[in-house]
Design an enzyme around this catalytic site. Structure first.
Site, PDB file in Angstrom:
ATOM      1  N   HIS A   1       0.839  -1.201   0.000  1.00 55.91           N
ATOM      2  CA  HIS A   1       0.000   0.000   0.000  1.00 55.91           C
ATOM      3  C   HIS A   1       0.879   1.257   0.000  1.00 55.91           C
ATOM      4  O   HIS A   1       0.619   2.207  -0.731  1.00 55.91           O
ATOM      5  CB  HIS A   1      -0.874   0.058   1.263  1.00 55.91           C
ATOM      6  CG  HIS A   1      -1.905  -1.020   1.380  1.00 55.91           C
ATOM      7  ND1 HIS A   1      -2.107  -1.724   2.544  1.00 55.91           N
ATOM      8  CD2 HIS A   1      -2.817  -1.499   0.503  1.00 55.91           C
ATOM      9  CE1 HIS A   1      -3.101  -2.575   2.379  1.00 55.91           C
ATOM     10  NE2 HIS A   1      -3.538  -2.474   1.146  1.00 55.91           N
TER      11      HIS A   1
ATOM     12  N   LYS B   1     -16.615  -6.979   3.802  1.00 59.78           N
ATOM     13  CA  LYS B   1     -15.345  -7.589   4.220  1.00 59.78           C
ATOM     14  C   LYS B   1     -15.421  -8.017   5.672  1.00 59.78           C
ATOM     15  O   LYS B   1     -16.377  -7.704   6.373  1.00 59.78           O
ATOM     16  CB  LYS B   1     -14.201  -6.595   4.019  1.00 59.78           C
ATOM     17  CG  LYS B   1     -13.639  -6.640   2.607  1.00 59.78           C
ATOM     18  CD  LYS B   1     -12.181  -6.196   2.576  1.00 59.78           C
ATOM     19  CE  LYS B   1     -11.550  -6.494   1.222  1.00 59.78           C
ATOM     20  NZ  LYS B   1     -10.150  -6.059   1.189  1.00 59.78           N
TER      21      LYS B   1
ATOM     22  N   ARG C   1      -2.292  -6.139  -8.189  1.00 60.07           N
ATOM     23  CA  ARG C   1      -1.246  -7.126  -7.920  1.00 60.07           C
ATOM     24  C   ARG C   1      -1.186  -8.198  -8.997  1.00 60.07           C
ATOM     25  O   ARG C   1      -0.133  -8.561  -9.469  1.00 60.07           O
ATOM     26  CB  ARG C   1      -1.481  -7.805  -6.565  1.00 60.07           C
ATOM     27  CG  ARG C   1      -1.054  -6.979  -5.398  1.00 60.07           C
ATOM     28  CD  ARG C   1      -1.677  -7.467  -4.130  1.00 60.07           C
ATOM     29  NE  ARG C   1      -3.101  -7.191  -4.156  1.00 60.07           N
ATOM     30  CZ  ARG C   1      -3.878  -7.220  -3.082  1.00 60.07           C
ATOM     31  NH1 ARG C   1      -3.373  -7.557  -1.918  1.00 60.07           N
ATOM     32  NH2 ARG C   1      -5.149  -6.941  -3.170  1.00 60.07           N
TER      33      ARG C   1
ATOM     34  N   SER D   1      -2.994  -7.447   3.242  1.00 57.95           N
ATOM     35  CA  SER D   1      -3.213  -7.313   4.686  1.00 57.95           C
ATOM     36  C   SER D   1      -3.528  -8.673   5.308  1.00 57.95           C
ATOM     37  O   SER D   1      -3.136  -8.949   6.439  1.00 57.95           O
ATOM     38  CB  SER D   1      -4.361  -6.339   4.955  1.00 57.95           C
ATOM     39  OG  SER D   1      -4.031  -5.074   4.453  1.00 57.95           O
TER      40      SER D   1
HETATM   41  P1  ADP Z   1      -5.915  -5.978   0.906  1.00 59.91           P
HETATM   42  O1  ADP Z   1      -6.844  -6.142   2.072  1.00 59.91           O
HETATM   43  O2  ADP Z   1      -6.152  -6.944  -0.216  1.00 59.91           O
HETATM   44  O3  ADP Z   1      -4.479  -5.846   1.242  1.00 59.91           O
HETATM   45  P2  ADP Z   1      -7.097  -3.307   0.494  1.00 59.91           P
HETATM   46  O4  ADP Z   1      -8.567  -3.418   0.293  1.00 59.91           O
HETATM   47  O5  ADP Z   1      -6.663  -2.660   1.739  1.00 59.91           O
HETATM   48  O6  ADP Z   1      -6.311  -4.634   0.235  1.00 59.91           O
HETATM   49  O7  ADP Z   1      -6.421  -2.584  -0.755  1.00 59.91           O
HETATM   50  C1  ADP Z   1      -6.603  -1.271  -1.158  1.00 59.91           C
HETATM   51  C2  ADP Z   1      -5.994  -1.114  -2.534  1.00 59.91           C
HETATM   52  O8  ADP Z   1      -4.598  -1.408  -2.484  1.00 59.91           O
HETATM   53  C3  ADP Z   1      -6.555  -2.021  -3.617  1.00 59.91           C
HETATM   54  O9  ADP Z   1      -6.593  -1.268  -4.820  1.00 59.91           O
HETATM   55  C4  ADP Z   1      -5.538  -3.127  -3.710  1.00 59.91           C
HETATM   56  O10 ADP Z   1      -5.535  -3.733  -4.992  1.00 59.91           O
HETATM   57  C5  ADP Z   1      -4.261  -2.372  -3.466  1.00 59.91           C
HETATM   58  N1  ADP Z   1      -3.182  -3.211  -2.942  1.00 59.91           N
HETATM   59  C6  ADP Z   1      -3.227  -4.009  -1.857  1.00 59.91           C
HETATM   60  N2  ADP Z   1      -2.037  -4.625  -1.666  1.00 59.91           N
HETATM   61  C7  ADP Z   1      -1.225  -4.210  -2.676  1.00 59.91           C
HETATM   62  C8  ADP Z   1       0.121  -4.521  -3.069  1.00 59.91           C
HETATM   63  N3  ADP Z   1       0.861  -5.387  -2.375  1.00 59.91           N
HETATM   64  N4  ADP Z   1       0.610  -3.892  -4.164  1.00 59.91           N
HETATM   65  C9  ADP Z   1      -0.165  -3.035  -4.871  1.00 59.91           C
HETATM   66  N5  ADP Z   1      -1.436  -2.735  -4.579  1.00 59.91           N
HETATM   67  C10 ADP Z   1      -1.965  -3.297  -3.487  1.00 59.91           C
END
Ligand code: ADP
Length: 166
Positions: free
Chosen positions: A17, A41, A91, A129
């Site tokens: 992130h 979620k 990703r 996460s």
């Molecule tokens: P997660 O719970 O899957 O980590 P979130 O809902 O918090 O993800 O993600 C917010 C945004 O950040 C989404 O657009 C997601 O695709 C992106 N994201 C999450 N992890 C990564 C990563 N490792 N690299 C790039 N983008 C990411």
């Protein structure tokens, strides 16, 4: 002023992130990182307020990044904050399908809104996460996964346990 919004659950914020945040902050005049409270979620490990605090902590050196939290639809949040751009990270192909669908729904709800995708750096392609929470549960070293400033808080939260309600 080109203002963009980076929405997500950020439970907790990861290095993946943070990489997207830094890159988007370099492209736009202002970036609002918005913790979206999403009923579909899981209930979350960190409360929305705690997630905001963790993101603030790791972005304090980025002057054009603001952190907020919302229960609104992202399309409405963007309208209210006069932003025409959502930033999303991609990703893998598996992210793509859901993200394209969300982008189309958001554009339908708010026709002025565009979604811009930034691809992940390959070193973060596996990172989510959910992975962080799973590793923390086993006491693994988190230094390759979350910003160092918040490792202590993630470990402490895992130790005291119970998930927060959104
Ligand atoms: P997660 O719970 O899957 O980590 P979130 O809902 O918090 O993800 O993600 C917010 C945004 O950040 C989404 O657009 C997601 O695709 C992106 N994201 C999450 N992890 C990564 C990563 N490792 N690299 C790039 N983008 C990411």
């Amino acid at each position: 002023m080109r203002r963009a919004i980076y929405p997500g659950s950020f439970d907790p914020v990861t290095l993946g992130h943070l990489d997207i945040i830094k890159r988007a902050a370099a492209i736009f005049d202002e970036l609002i990182v918005c913790v979206c409270i999403n009923s579909a979620k899981d209930s979350g490990l960190f409360s929305p307020e705690e997630r905001v605090e963790l993101i603030r902590k790791v972005t304090e050196d980025l002057p054009n990044v603001r952190v907020d939290c919302s229960r609104e639809l992202v399309a409405d949040y963007a309208r209210r904050n006069r932003s025409r751009v959502l930033v999303k990270g991609l990703r893998a192909v598996s992210d793509y399908e859901a993200e394209i669908q969300m982008a189309m729904i958001n554009a339908k709800l708010n026709p002025k809104l565009d979604t811009v995708f930034l691809y992940t750096r390959p070193k973060y392609a596996y990172l989510s996460s959910t992975v962080v929470k799973e590793l923390a549960r086993y006491g693994a070293d988190l230094s390759d996964f979350v910003p160092r400033q918040i490792i202590g808080e993630v470990c402490a939260k895992m130790a005291d346990g119970s998930p927060q309600q959104p």
